[in-house]
Design a protein around this motif. Structure first.
Motif, PDB file in Angstrom:
ATOM      1  N   ASP A  16      57.345  -3.589  67.531  1.00  0.00           N
ATOM      2  CA  ASP A  16      57.167  -3.347  66.095  1.00  0.00           C
ATOM      3  C   ASP A  16      55.768  -2.887  65.689  1.00  0.00           C
ATOM      4  O   ASP A  16      55.495  -2.790  64.488  1.00  0.00           O
ATOM      5  CB  ASP A  16      57.517  -4.594  65.263  1.00  0.00           C
ATOM      6  N   LYS A  19      55.277   2.196  67.958  1.00  0.00           N
ATOM      7  CA  LYS A  19      55.361   3.241  68.987  1.00  0.00           C
ATOM      8  C   LYS A  19      56.315   4.353  68.597  1.00  0.00           C
ATOM      9  O   LYS A  19      55.965   5.520  68.638  1.00  0.00           O
ATOM     10  CB  LYS A  19      55.910   2.659  70.307  1.00  0.00           C
ATOM     11  N   SER A  20      57.544   3.969  68.264  1.00  0.00           N
ATOM     12  CA  SER A  20      58.562   4.996  68.014  1.00  0.00           C
ATOM     13  C   SER A  20      58.197   5.837  66.800  1.00  0.00           C
ATOM     14  O   SER A  20      58.439   7.043  66.779  1.00  0.00           O
ATOM     15  CB  SER A  20      59.933   4.348  67.829  1.00  0.00           C
ATOM     16  N   THR A  21      57.603   5.203  65.796  1.00  0.00           N
ATOM     17  CA  THR A  21      57.215   5.939  64.593  1.00  0.00           C
ATOM     18  C   THR A  21      56.073   6.908  64.902  1.00  0.00           C
ATOM     19  O   THR A  21      56.069   8.048  64.433  1.00  0.00           O
ATOM     20  CB  THR A  21      56.800   4.956  63.478  1.00  0.00           C
ATOM     21  N   ASP A 135      47.595   2.569  56.784  1.00  0.00           N
ATOM     22  CA  ASP A 135      47.990   2.750  55.378  1.00  0.00           C
ATOM     23  C   ASP A 135      48.397   1.433  54.712  1.00  0.00           C
ATOM     24  O   ASP A 135      48.458   1.337  53.499  1.00  0.00           O
ATOM     25  CB  ASP A 135      49.168   3.731  55.317  1.00  0.00           C
ATOM     26  N   GLY A 164      51.173   6.031  61.739  1.00  0.00           N
ATOM     27  CA  GLY A 164      52.363   6.732  62.203  1.00  0.00           C
ATOM     28  C   GLY A 164      53.254   7.083  61.022  1.00  0.00           C
ATOM     29  O   GLY A 164      54.078   7.988  61.089  1.00  0.00           O
TER      30      GLY A 164
END
Ligand code: GDP
Ligand code: MG
Length: 596
Positions: A16, A19-21, A135, A164
């Motif tokens: 969480d 990474k994927s974002t 952010d 990301g």
């Protein structure tokens, strides 16, 4: 592509942390995914990954990047973050020269940040430290840049800050990858060698094998050889994922791509194995190959016995895409025909069960999971026990259980709570380090059986959710374990047998006996429920007898009403299982086995 223009990297992080974002933003900035096609966590393709928001399979994507007048080819490998799949993480790292170490700027370093960092260091990867989610209003980039710099031994200013979500800082990160990740080196003229870091089964294409070439070149239409087994396969297609598959002429030194051979089972294309050319084979493997080893075993039974063939077929299908899944038929007096299934861990078990239920429409019951025990009987013979039913009956010389090295990271105020829990779970402390003034890393050696089940939930609840946990197998130890059996009117009910530590045996016996007492309806006769270790009874309950004469109501009534009642009773009996002479509704077994 010349190796000089190639950069192979992975993104490693605690679950969480984004990474994927971040991978999504890279896909977008490098232009390989059209804005119209973009969707969140683009690379998480399995339904279960999308549902749970976690990555299970590694992904490799080729992306072009222009920098200082040159065009570079990036191969990015998105890795699964969960400890159950750490072998795949390790293989993915072996395919890279660099790692982006991503840390959530509102959370700081967590247990898997450390575990993955140590793995990356073992593989001697260049590490680019990055704080993500800047952010977020709760982000504390200055504080965590300091923590991260301290951990890897760099300056806080070297820690890149990105989001990301908004894309801020991501271009700069891509430039830094060119600068700091070394280009791959290998011998272009040598016989081809490529390491398999993932293989997936695709209904249309068969097994798709993801490889990284270290030496030589694998060409189109070549015959390839798997070095661990010697099996040869015709190459039907070779190419790169960008992120959609694109066939190419071949893959050279440092390149990452896929192979399709038409094999139907990922076990023929094993993660960690070395692929070479059959015509001109390499003499040595790339190294580090390991068979995935199941750690946790559980019985899976269909609620409806007639679903047994469906379950078999479903498991075989899942196995096509999951080399770590193994199973063999098992019969239980209480639950009928089913399978003993080996898993990498509890998450693997849960995911597998969920897929079986959702994708194959099965209703399943699973028995209490257990780890592998080595049991030496009196004659000195050693047995590997993955099922309480295999536990030898006679005298036992020694039992060994698997142990793990566990790392827990928590705010310092929870040290006491964590130590208390670990102690209760038979842990022994190995050390403690402060990561900063308020956060500590605590290390324990613990029995796998104590950590694998509800430990993480307990840990979370005792630390208000702040603790993170990671562990890895570290051998075995002798332990005082016993088999507890549950008997109904003297007959063993196999589904409830459990191997537990002697100190927990009594509690288990009492709990099961009293659960069953409430769940099993009264019979025509008294039914004792006993818990036993060998011939010694450790707990006992009684179900009192009743005399339920349904027909008595019908005296003088008409015969058809009588018959109806009898039929109704027969109907009800279908869902009953006989244990000796005791009728037990299947629901009772299910309720007793489901956790409380
Ligand atoms: P992974 O488990 O490391 O692959 O993490 P994901 O990419 O799935 O992200 C986990 C969660 O964090 C998701 O809800 C994302 O939307 C969120 N997230 C990821 N990156 C950022 C970011 O830069 N800013 C914010 N605000 N949220 C993010
Ligand atoms: Mg992910």
């Amino acid at each position: 592509t010349s190796p000089r223009a190639i950069r192979n990297f992975c993104i490693i992080a605690h679950i969480d942390h984004g990474k994927s974002t971040l991978a999504d933003r890279m896909l977008q900035l490098t232009g390989v995914v059209e804005p119209r096609q973009m969707k969140a966590q683009y690379l998480d393709r399995m339904d279960i990954e999308r549902e749970r928001g976690i990555t299970i399979k590694s992904q490799a994507v080729r992306m072009p990047w222009d920098y200082h007048g040159g065009t570079y080819a990036f191969h990015m490998i998105d890795t699964p973050g969960h400890v159950d799949f750490s072998y795949e993480v390790s293989r993915s790292l072996a395919a890279c020269e660099g790692a982006v170490l991503l840390v959530d700027a509102a959370q700081g370093i967590e247990a898997q940040t450390l575990a993955n960092l140590y793995l990356a260091m073992e593989h001697e990867l260049a590490i680019i430290p990055v704080l993500n989610k800047i952010d977020l209003p709760a982000a504390m980039p200055d504080k965590y840049a300091e923590e991260l710099a301290h951990l890897i031994g760099c300056e806080p200013e070297d820690v890149l800050r990105v989001s990301g979500k908004t894309g801020e800082g991501v271009e700069e990160l891509l430039d830094r990858i060119v600068d700091e990740v070394p280009a791959p080196v290998g011998e272009a003229e040598a016989p081809a060698r490529a390491m398999i870091f993932d293989s997936v089964y695709d209904t249309y294409r068969g097994v798709v094998t993801f490889v990284r070439v270290t030496d030589g070149k694998l060409g189109r239409r070549e015959k390839i050889k798997m070095m661990s087994t010697g099996a040869t396969h015709e190459l039907l297609e070779i190419g790169v994922s960008s992120p959609e598959p694109e066939a190419t002429d071949g893959l050279g030194v440092g390149e990452v791509g896929y192979l399709i051979t038409g094999v139907k089972d990922v076990r023929q294309s094993k993660v960690g194995d070395t692929v070479t050319s059959a015509a001109k084979p390499a003499s040595s493997i790339i190294g580090g190959y390991q068979e995935p080893k199941p750690m946790v075993f559980s019985g899976l039974f269909p609620l409806d016995g007639s679903d047994f063939p469906v379950l078999r077929e479903a498991l075989e299908k899942l196995q096509l895409n999951d080399a770590a899944l193994n199973f063999e038929p098992e019969t239980s007096t209480a639950l009928g025909f089913g399978f003993r299934v080996g898993f990498l861990g509890l998450l693997h078990l849960e995911i597998t069960r969920e897929r079986l239920e959702q994708e194959y429409n099965l209703d399943l019951i699973s028995t209490a999971p257990n780890v592998i025990y080595q049991v030496k009987d009196e004659s000195g013979e050693s047995h590997e026990v993955t099922n309480p039913s295999e536990f030898p009956d006679g005298k036992i010389d020694e039992i060994r259980e698997p142990i793990v090295d566990a790392t827990i990271i928590v705010p310092a105020e929870y040290i006491g709570a964590v130590m208390e829990l670990c102690q209760a779970r038979r842990g022994s402390m190995d050390g403690m380090d402060y990561l900063s003034e308020e956060r500590v890393e605590i290390r324990y050696t613990m029995p796998l059986a104590e950590i694998v089940f509800d430990f993480f939930d307990q840990l979370k609840s005792r630390t208000k959710g702040y603790a993170s946990l990671n562990w890895q197998a570290s051998g075995d130890q002798a332990a005082d374990l016993v088999k507890v059996e549950i008997l109904l009117q003297g007959d063993k009910v196999d589904a409830f047998s459990a191997i537990t530590h002697r100190d927990h045996a009594y509690a288990y016996g009492v709990k099961m006996a009293s659960k069953l007492k409430d769940l099993i309806p009264r019979q025509q006769f008294e039914v004792p429920i006993q818990a036993a270790i060998g011939s010694r009874i450790i707990a006992r309950e009684n179900i009192r007898a009743i005399r339920k004469d349904v027909l008595s109501k019908c005296y003088g009534g008409d015969i058809s009403r009588k018959r109806k009642l009898l039929e109704k009773q027969k109907e009800g009996k279908k869902r009953m299982k006989m244990v000796g002479t005791v009728e037990v509704p299947q629901e009772a077994f299910i309720a007793a086995l489901s956790s409380d």
